[in-house]
Design an enzyme around this catalytic site. Structure first.
Site, mmCIF file in Angstrom:
data_model
loop_
_atom_site.group_PDB
_atom_site.id
_atom_site.type_symbol
_atom_site.label_atom_id
_atom_site.label_comp_id
_atom_site.label_asym_id
_atom_site.label_seq_id
_atom_site.Cartn_x
_atom_site.Cartn_y
_atom_site.Cartn_z
ATOM 1 N N THR A 99 0.864 -1.211 0.111
ATOM 2 C CA THR A 99 0.142 -0.034 0.027
ATOM 3 C C THR A 99 0.944 1.330 -0.056
ATOM 4 O O THR A 99 2.088 1.128 0.159
ATOM 5 C CB THR A 99 -1.056 -0.006 1.217
ATOM 6 O OG1 THR A 99 -0.236 0.087 2.525
ATOM 7 C CG2 THR A 99 -1.870 -1.164 1.080
ATOM 8 N N LYS A 227 14.445 5.620 3.452
ATOM 9 C CA LYS A 227 15.342 4.891 3.103
ATOM 10 C C LYS A 227 16.692 4.649 4.003
ATOM 11 O O LYS A 227 17.328 3.368 4.523
ATOM 12 C CB LYS A 227 15.929 4.807 1.761
ATOM 13 C CG LYS A 227 14.707 4.486 0.514
ATOM 14 C CD LYS A 227 14.913 4.961 -0.766
ATOM 15 C CE LYS A 227 13.500 4.874 -1.738
ATOM 16 N NZ LYS A 227 13.727 5.426 -2.909
HETATM 17 N N1 NAP Z 1 6.285 1.864 -7.486
HETATM 18 C C1 NAP Z 1 7.618 1.567 -7.345
HETATM 19 O O1 NAP Z 1 8.553 1.529 -8.297
HETATM 20 C C2 NAP Z 1 7.873 1.454 -5.907
HETATM 21 C C3 NAP Z 1 9.453 0.997 -5.641
HETATM 22 C C4 NAP Z 1 9.574 0.722 -4.410
HETATM 23 C C5 NAP Z 1 8.886 0.699 -3.344
HETATM 24 N N2 NAP Z 1 7.308 1.108 -3.605
HETATM 25 C C6 NAP Z 1 6.522 1.201 -2.657
HETATM 26 O O2 NAP Z 1 5.452 0.221 -2.648
HETATM 27 C C7 NAP Z 1 4.324 0.693 -2.430
HETATM 28 C C8 NAP Z 1 3.185 0.440 -3.462
HETATM 29 O O3 NAP Z 1 3.558 1.546 -4.527
HETATM 30 P P1 NAP Z 1 2.862 1.554 -5.801
HETATM 31 O O4 NAP Z 1 3.642 2.293 -6.928
HETATM 32 O O5 NAP Z 1 2.471 0.165 -6.318
HETATM 33 O O6 NAP Z 1 1.556 2.245 -5.508
HETATM 34 P P2 NAP Z 1 0.241 2.317 -6.128
HETATM 35 O O7 NAP Z 1 0.230 2.108 -7.443
HETATM 36 O O8 NAP Z 1 -0.236 3.884 -5.684
HETATM 37 O O9 NAP Z 1 -0.690 1.163 -5.359
HETATM 38 C C9 NAP Z 1 -0.962 1.285 -4.117
HETATM 39 C C10 NAP Z 1 -2.285 0.442 -3.917
HETATM 40 O O10 NAP Z 1 -2.498 0.137 -2.651
HETATM 41 C C11 NAP Z 1 -3.902 0.341 -2.633
HETATM 42 N N3 NAP Z 1 -4.473 0.808 -1.067
HETATM 43 C C12 NAP Z 1 -4.285 1.912 -0.486
HETATM 44 N N4 NAP Z 1 -4.812 2.155 0.627
HETATM 45 C C13 NAP Z 1 -5.162 0.686 0.918
HETATM 46 C C14 NAP Z 1 -6.063 0.116 2.098
HETATM 47 N N5 NAP Z 1 -6.374 0.811 3.112
HETATM 48 N N6 NAP Z 1 -5.990 -1.058 2.075
HETATM 49 C C15 NAP Z 1 -5.793 -1.857 0.949
HETATM 50 N N7 NAP Z 1 -5.278 -1.208 -0.224
HETATM 51 C C16 NAP Z 1 -4.972 0.075 -0.159
HETATM 52 C C17 NAP Z 1 -4.490 1.283 -3.603
HETATM 53 O O11 NAP Z 1 -5.757 0.764 -3.902
HETATM 54 P P3 NAP Z 1 -6.678 1.568 -5.115
HETATM 55 O O12 NAP Z 1 -5.932 0.638 -6.172
HETATM 56 O O13 NAP Z 1 -7.888 1.312 -4.873
HETATM 57 O O14 NAP Z 1 -6.354 2.917 -5.102
HETATM 58 C C18 NAP Z 1 -3.573 0.578 -4.722
HETATM 59 O O15 NAP Z 1 -3.852 -0.385 -5.412
HETATM 60 C C19 NAP Z 1 4.486 2.104 -1.779
HETATM 61 O O16 NAP Z 1 4.550 1.974 -0.429
HETATM 62 C C20 NAP Z 1 5.865 2.444 -2.544
HETATM 63 O O17 NAP Z 1 6.541 3.547 -1.668
HETATM 64 C C21 NAP Z 1 7.061 1.473 -5.038
#
Ligand code: NAP
Length: 350
Positions: A99, A227
């Site tokens: 999330t 980080k």
């Molecule tokens: N993107 C990257 O390259 C990357 C790299 C390293 C780490 N991260 C970390 O990985 C995590 C996810 O990143 P992301 O890029 O995948 O973010 P994202 O695309 O914004 O996806 C977040 C997901 O979490 C869901 N969500 C939000 N609140 C929730 C809750 N209370 N219960 C259940 N689900 C919930 C959202 O639901 P909805 O779809 O309904 O909005 C969405 O599906 C973050 O913490 C980010 O910092 C990301």
């Protein structure tokens, strides 16, 4: 064959990346690792938590997510309004937490992680908030319940740094870490070194999808601080607070400073660093922690790490300096970090 049921909290970029890998690597996981991994539960904010004991249809789930349709229309699932309710009712072997990162109070991820660990599930997370704000509390909870908490993909996504240090460099004394841990700022600084202004470079990063509409967390250094806190806890066992890290972002860097650095055969990079000040006695260990732009000589491997690439130089007493360079973000690159952690959990859970 060992059968493992996984639930994923957060089905956005990263959660979907892992699901895609679980589907595409199914044969490899069975043949090379003797693992039959079943994606049994998935939660997002809009649909709540869905679960099917014998496994969800991953291509169908990815299609629903791509079309932004409710996950609840997946055939044969049981549904709960929230992940916490669903977890209590179902359980699984591993919770993958993906999330959004919240650096104020780490919610909702921290509650998801506490709940899963408390009911005896391993947890693998990409979410930086819980690791940055409460790593030691969560590791203690994991130990109390005899399960693992792994967070490789919180730092440099799937590029292995945490496992490289903790497992690959086991027995070495790590003295210092210095790294480029934020791809967005590195992209902007690389563009500035090629002659662009900060404003144009930022707009370009936003167009490319590397920077958020509100870029504060990246350009002011908060993401790199998160980080740094995770590395302090996982590598040095020291729990720092965000205010313990001296922080300076890149918003005040001028083109003139960038050009001056180039004339001196240097490159300005946003460097996150941790230096051990004293380690004779474990209790006396102290860390100096910083995130700040530094003009690095070209002889420093970090100076040549450009665009969205990340890197970490690890200084130890046995290996001197080791630098790991690789992607720090991305759907599959981050999914890879989660997959490696899932496999590690499975291997140790005999
Ligand atoms: N993107 C990257 O390259 C990357 C790299 C390293 C780490 N991260 C970390 O990985 C995590 C996810 O990143 P992301 O890029 O995948 O973010 P994202 O695309 O914004 O996806 C977040 C997901 O979490 C869901 N969500 C939000 N609140 C929730 C809750 N209370 N219960 C259940 N689900 C919930 C959202 O639901 P909805 O779809 O309904 O909005 C969405 O599906 C973050 O913490 C980010 O910092 C990301």
């Amino acid at each position: 064959m060992k059968r493992l049921r996984i639930s994923i909290a957060g089905f956005g970029t990263v959660g979907q990346g892992l699901a895609e890998l679980l589907y595409n690597r199914c044969d490899l996981l069975q043949q090379e690792y003797n693992l039959d991994i079943i994606l049994a539960g998935v939660a997002n904010a809009r649909s709540g938590f869905i679960y099917r004991e014998d496994g969800l249809d991953i291509p169908a789930l990815l299609q629903l997510a791509a079309e932004r349709r409710p996950l609840t229309v997946h055939p044969g699932v049981t549904h709960w309004e929230s992940l916490l309710e669903g977890l209590r009712a179902t359980g699984a072997d591993i919770l993958v937490e993906a999330t959004p990162t919240n650096l104020h109070n780490a919610e909702p991820g921290i509650s998801h992680i506490r709940a899963a660990l408390s009911q005896g599930m391993h947890v693998v997370t990409a979410n930086k908030g819980p690791g940055a704000l409460a790593a030691n509390e969560l590791f203690a909870l994991a130990r109390q319940h005899g399960v693992q908490l792994r967070m490789e993909s919180t730092v440099m996504a799937g590029t292995p740094v945490i496992s490289a240090i903790r497992e690959g460099m086991a027995g070495a004394n790590v003295r210092a870490l210095r790294g480029i841990l934020n791809g967005t700022t590195n992209y902007i600084l690389t563009a500035m070194a090629a002659g662009q202004s900060y404003a144009v470079a930022l707009a370009d990063a936003q167009d490319q999808g590397y920077a958020e509409t509100d870029p504060t967390a990246d350009v002011e250094g908060h993401d790199a601080v998160a980080k740094t806190l995770i590395l302090a806890a996982l590598v040095f066992g020291i729990s720092l607070k965000p205010g313990d890290v001296v922080r300076q972002g890149i918003t005040a860097i001028t083109q003139q400073q960038v050009e001056q650095a180039i004339e001196q055969d240097k490159r300005i990079k946003l460097v996150a660093s941790l230096h051990l000040l004293a380690d004779d006695e474990r209790k006396d260990k102290a860390l100096e922690a910083r995130v700040a732009p530094i003009a690095l000589p070209l002889s420093d491997p970090l100076a040549r790490v450009d665009r969205v690439m990340n890197a970490l130089t690890i200084s130890t007493d046995t290996l001197s300096d080791v630098t790991i360079i690789g992607p720090g973000a991305g759907r599959i690159a981050t999914g890879q970090g989660l997959l490696a952690d899932v496999i590690a959990c499975a291997r140790e859970q005999v």
